[in-house]
Design an enzyme around this catalytic site. Structure first.
Site, PDB file in Angstrom:
ATOM      1  N   ASP A  79     -35.068  -7.479 -30.454  1.00 22.22           N
ATOM      2  CA  ASP A  79     -35.791  -6.762 -30.467  1.00 22.22           C
ATOM      3  C   ASP A  79     -36.987  -7.570 -29.856  1.00 22.22           C
ATOM      4  O   ASP A  79     -38.101  -6.543 -28.942  1.00 22.22           O
ATOM      5  CB  ASP A  79     -35.871  -6.300 -31.244  1.00 22.22           C
ATOM      6  CG  ASP A  79     -37.042  -6.660 -32.338  1.00 22.22           C
ATOM      7  OD1 ASP A  79     -37.140  -7.484 -32.891  1.00 22.22           O
ATOM      8  OD2 ASP A  79     -38.022  -6.019 -33.384  1.00 22.22           O
ATOM      9  N   HIS A  89     -35.209 -16.143 -30.075  1.00 20.29           N
ATOM     10  CA  HIS A  89     -36.665 -16.542 -30.262  1.00 20.29           C
ATOM     11  C   HIS A  89     -36.792 -18.067 -29.780  1.00 20.29           C
ATOM     12  O   HIS A  89     -37.739 -18.921 -30.333  1.00 20.29           O
ATOM     13  CB  HIS A  89     -36.784 -16.508 -31.792  1.00 20.29           C
ATOM     14  CG  HIS A  89     -36.704 -15.345 -33.362  1.00 20.29           C
ATOM     15  ND1 HIS A  89     -36.715 -14.691 -33.918  1.00 20.29           N
ATOM     16  CD2 HIS A  89     -36.580 -13.921 -31.541  1.00 20.29           C
ATOM     17  CE1 HIS A  89     -36.723 -14.004 -33.684  1.00 20.29           C
ATOM     18  NE2 HIS A  89     -36.717 -13.505 -33.357  1.00 20.29           N
ATOM     19  N   TYR A 130     -42.358 -16.759 -30.675  1.00 21.74           N
ATOM     20  CA  TYR A 130     -41.720 -17.615 -31.916  1.00 21.74           C
ATOM     21  C   TYR A 130     -42.130 -18.692 -30.835  1.00 21.74           C
ATOM     22  O   TYR A 130     -41.958 -19.550 -32.372  1.00 21.74           O
ATOM     23  CB  TYR A 130     -40.250 -17.385 -32.227  1.00 21.74           C
ATOM     24  CG  TYR A 130     -40.377 -15.802 -32.799  1.00 21.74           C
ATOM     25  CD1 TYR A 130     -40.280 -15.832 -34.120  1.00 21.74           C
ATOM     26  CD2 TYR A 130     -40.115 -14.863 -31.995  1.00 21.74           C
ATOM     27  CE1 TYR A 130     -39.730 -14.972 -35.171  1.00 21.74           C
ATOM     28  CE2 TYR A 130     -39.805 -13.539 -33.043  1.00 21.74           C
ATOM     29  CZ  TYR A 130     -40.256 -13.635 -34.289  1.00 21.74           C
ATOM     30  OH  TYR A 130     -40.203 -12.446 -34.825  1.00 21.74           O
TER      31      TYR A 130
HETATM   32  P1  NAD Z   1     -34.420  -4.877 -45.587  1.00 24.51           P
HETATM   33  O1  NAD Z   1     -34.140  -5.731 -46.626  1.00 24.51           O
HETATM   34  O2  NAD Z   1     -35.255  -3.740 -46.230  1.00 24.51           O
HETATM   35  O3  NAD Z   1     -33.061  -4.345 -45.316  1.00 24.51           O
HETATM   36  C1  NAD Z   1     -31.698  -4.733 -45.579  1.00 24.51           C
HETATM   37  C2  NAD Z   1     -30.653  -4.579 -45.937  1.00 24.51           C
HETATM   38  O4  NAD Z   1     -29.858  -5.278 -46.134  1.00 24.51           O
HETATM   39  C3  NAD Z   1     -30.570  -4.382 -47.544  1.00 24.51           C
HETATM   40  O5  NAD Z   1     -30.902  -2.812 -48.199  1.00 24.51           O
HETATM   41  C4  NAD Z   1     -29.788  -4.833 -48.226  1.00 24.51           C
HETATM   42  O6  NAD Z   1     -29.285  -4.598 -49.472  1.00 24.51           O
HETATM   43  C5  NAD Z   1     -28.834  -4.897 -47.841  1.00 24.51           C
HETATM   44  N1  NAD Z   1     -27.965  -6.064 -47.078  1.00 24.51           N
HETATM   45  C6  NAD Z   1     -27.721  -7.244 -47.871  1.00 24.51           C
HETATM   46  N2  NAD Z   1     -26.519  -8.094 -47.431  1.00 24.51           N
HETATM   47  C7  NAD Z   1     -25.994  -7.225 -47.600  1.00 24.51           C
HETATM   48  C8  NAD Z   1     -24.383  -7.182 -47.044  1.00 24.51           C
HETATM   49  N3  NAD Z   1     -23.594  -8.320 -47.003  1.00 24.51           N
HETATM   50  N4  NAD Z   1     -23.476  -5.787 -46.868  1.00 24.51           N
HETATM   51  C9  NAD Z   1     -24.197  -4.643 -46.364  1.00 24.51           C
HETATM   52  N5  NAD Z   1     -25.770  -4.680 -46.578  1.00 24.51           N
HETATM   53  C10 NAD Z   1     -26.425  -5.939 -47.447  1.00 24.51           C
HETATM   54  O7  NAD Z   1     -34.533  -5.863 -44.725  1.00 24.51           O
HETATM   55  P2  NAD Z   1     -34.756  -5.432 -43.298  1.00 24.51           P
HETATM   56  O8  NAD Z   1     -36.581  -6.185 -43.094  1.00 24.51           O
HETATM   57  O9  NAD Z   1     -35.421  -3.789 -42.390  1.00 24.51           O
HETATM   58  O10 NAD Z   1     -34.502  -6.170 -42.069  1.00 24.51           O
HETATM   59  C11 NAD Z   1     -32.659  -6.006 -41.795  1.00 24.51           C
HETATM   60  C12 NAD Z   1     -32.827  -6.942 -40.713  1.00 24.51           C
HETATM   61  O11 NAD Z   1     -32.805  -6.767 -39.449  1.00 24.51           O
HETATM   62  C13 NAD Z   1     -33.114  -7.773 -40.984  1.00 24.51           C
HETATM   63  O12 NAD Z   1     -31.984  -9.135 -40.662  1.00 24.51           O
HETATM   64  C14 NAD Z   1     -34.025  -7.654 -40.223  1.00 24.51           C
HETATM   65  O13 NAD Z   1     -34.110  -9.395 -39.552  1.00 24.51           O
HETATM   66  C15 NAD Z   1     -33.549  -7.911 -39.091  1.00 24.51           C
HETATM   67  N6  NAD Z   1     -33.751  -6.750 -37.791  1.00 24.51           N
HETATM   68  C16 NAD Z   1     -34.052  -6.192 -37.379  1.00 24.51           C
HETATM   69  C17 NAD Z   1     -35.267  -4.844 -36.338  1.00 24.51           C
HETATM   70  C18 NAD Z   1     -34.892  -4.198 -35.012  1.00 24.51           C
HETATM   71  O14 NAD Z   1     -35.117  -4.108 -34.155  1.00 24.51           O
HETATM   72  N7  NAD Z   1     -34.593  -2.864 -36.015  1.00 24.51           N
HETATM   73  C19 NAD Z   1     -36.005  -6.089 -35.686  1.00 24.51           C
HETATM   74  C20 NAD Z   1     -36.628  -7.411 -36.227  1.00 24.51           C
HETATM   75  C21 NAD Z   1     -35.769  -8.155 -37.546  1.00 24.51           C
HETATM   76  C1  LMR Z   2     -40.951  -9.494 -39.063  1.00 18.66           C
HETATM   77  O1  LMR Z   2     -42.417  -8.522 -39.358  1.00 18.66           O
HETATM   78  O2  LMR Z   2     -42.172 -10.398 -39.110  1.00 18.66           O
HETATM   79  C2  LMR Z   2     -39.948  -9.592 -39.108  1.00 18.66           C
HETATM   80  O3  LMR Z   2     -38.984  -9.144 -40.746  1.00 18.66           O
HETATM   81  C3  LMR Z   2     -39.649  -8.859 -37.479  1.00 18.66           C
HETATM   82  C4  LMR Z   2     -40.103  -7.649 -37.767  1.00 18.66           C
HETATM   83  O4  LMR Z   2     -39.846  -7.274 -36.550  1.00 18.66           O
HETATM   84  O5  LMR Z   2     -40.840  -6.923 -38.533  1.00 18.66           O
END
Ligand code: NAD
Ligand code: LMR
Length: 441
Positions: A170, A199, A264
């Protein structure tokens, strides 16, 4: 129009409510018949699942909604898996950031030793959900935005080369929104050229549909203000630490004025500055736990308490609509132009064929077709080669269980000053990641 069945892997993610609401907001473009949440932490997911059940009953009663920790229930009869897992959750992110910082090294979620540690945890989790998807819904596509995306993408390339996984990030979407604000345009009206790793890349062109080139104008602005905009454009990267990151692009441009940098890159080009401006007792993980995580889970608990999602505090993650664009590209063969993380195979003419690079692609029902970006200059190429080798060594270390290989990966990272510091950090990371990483010898 066809209606789709979706599973969100990482149902307990802080991003889940915003992404579900974004999908509801886009329901005319991408109709949904079934929506499931899947997580391996049932208690965490149940808080969001309970709230979303109420919200969906009120706002989209036709969608069959459920949440589960059972892979068979989750992955049977699905067309798309939207994957955002965080293996080890925020407790481990905190370790990834604080352990290196205690050695005077960058402590960051996806860059440097923190990213390597997170990568070593994510590979197993990602392979597990890919296998569930392939077992129960072999025609399903995974739209993966779990981090660290570059290491995850390399692991997919090596370990599941035939899997239908699309890796996307994203961050370029968010930065393009900032650029469009700078030149007073809509992001949808702009077409970019870009090359790099996830990144770790550069925009080489930002044009409108008539072919006008905006790069010089944006560069002039960024050289003075970074990507900080006068009007706030991005609902995601808004916290204080992110504002510093957008601002720092100004110094990145000073080093390399040719192109527009991914933010990044600051962790690789200004690691000493970053360490000096980090707090090793309160890192980004703490900021998110006290911010986004608390806000989202408090809102969810309130919805369940009140029995209604009206005025709920859940907000539409409109910036994530690129996920719907990607799903539509596959489902309806739209030939959408998007930045994706794909195997190079000549897209960057003078870079390794087997590197996972981030470049513009045309996405249709067979997946992404990379657009040729030509040859890249020596400075960017050398930086990328160093970093992609780190990523490849991490995946090799995961597969072979080799301590030596992982030590080399850390030693090679531009964020770490010596093999000795690399070893000290590695040894602490191994202890902290017991049960998450494979045993190394
Ligand atoms: P979070 O910890 O709130 O949520 C992650 C979830 O994944 C948790 O509920 C955890 O229990 C679950 N999980 C872990 N291992 C698992 C497995 N093997 N099987 C099923 N579920 C599992 O984290 P978050 O901050 O919401 O981020 C989630 C992910 O999205 C990260 O990898 C983050 O870097 C990425 N991310 C997404 C976006 C986007 O655009 N949506 C932006 C930045 C980052
Ligand atoms: C952060 O905010 O530091 C990262 O988890 C990436 C994101 O966009 O949430």
């Amino acid at each position: 129009m066809k209606k789709f069945s979706i599973v969100i892997a990482g149902g307990g993610s802080t991003f889940t409510p915003g992404i579900v609401m974004m999908m509801l907001d886009n329901i005319d473009r991408f109709p949904i018949r079934k929506l499931k949440l899947y997580d391996n932490d049932g208690d965490r997911q149940a808080i969001l699942g309970g709230a979303l059940e109420i919200l969906l009953k009120e706002q989209a009663p036709d969608i069959e909604f459920s949440y589960t920790t059972d892979p068979e229930t989750a992955f049977t009869d699905v067309d798309f898996c939207m994957a955002h897992i965080r293996v080890g959750k925020y407790a481990m992110r905190e370790q990834d950031e604080k352990i290196p910082l205690n050695y005077g090294v960058v402590g960051q979620e996806t860059c440097g030793p923190g990213g390597i540690a997170y990568g070593m945890r994510s590979i197993g989790g990602m392979m597990e959900i890919i296998d569930h998807m392939e077992k129960y819904s072999p025609k399903c596509w995974m739209l993966n935005y779990s981090n660290p995306a570059s290491i995850v993408a390399e692991a997919c390339r090596v370990m599941r080369p035939k899997a239908k996984v699309l890796n996307i990030c994203d961050m370029p979407v968010g930065t393009l929104r900032r650029m469009s604000q700078i030149i007073n345009k809509n992001p949808g009206d702009l077409e970019v050229r870009y090359f790099g790793l996830n990144h770790f890349g550069w925009w080489t062109s930002v044009k409108d549909k008539e072919g006008h080139e905006y790069l010089p104008e944006i560069r002039e602005y960024v050289a003075e203000n970074g990507y900080l905009t006068k009007v706030e454009v991005d609902t995601q990267h808004m916290d204080q630490s992110w504002q510093e990151t957008h601002k720092k692009a100004k110094d990145l441009i000073a080093v390399n004025p040719r192109y527009l940098p991914n933010t990044y890159l600051k962790y690789y080009l200004f690691p000493d500055y970053e360490v000096k401006h980090s707090n090793c007792t309160y890192s980004r993980a703490n900021e998110v736990m006290d911010g986004r995580e608390k806000t989202v889970f408090t809102a969810a608990k309130k919805i369940v308490e009140k029995g209604t999602a009206e005025n709920s505090g859940f907000t539409i993650d409109s910036h994530a609509s690129f996920i719907v664009d990607l799903a539509r590209a596959i489902a309806f063969n739209t030939h959408e132009r998007m930045l994706m993380i794909v195997e190079n195979n000549g897209a960057i003419a003078n870079f390794d064929d087997d590197a996972m690079v981030e470049v513009p692609c045309i996405v249709g029902s067979d997946g992404p077709e990379p657009l040729a970006q030509g040859k890249i200059p020596a400075f960017e190429k050398a930086l990328m080669h160093q970093q992609v080798t780190v990523e490849k060594l991490v995946v090799e270390a995961y597969i072979t269980g080799s301590y030596q290989t992982l030590w080399q990966a850390l030693t090679l990272s531009k964020t770490i000053p010596s093999a000795e510091v690399a070893k000290n950090i590695l040894d602490e990371l191994i202890l902290a990641n017991k049960g998450f990483w494979p045993e190394l010898s």
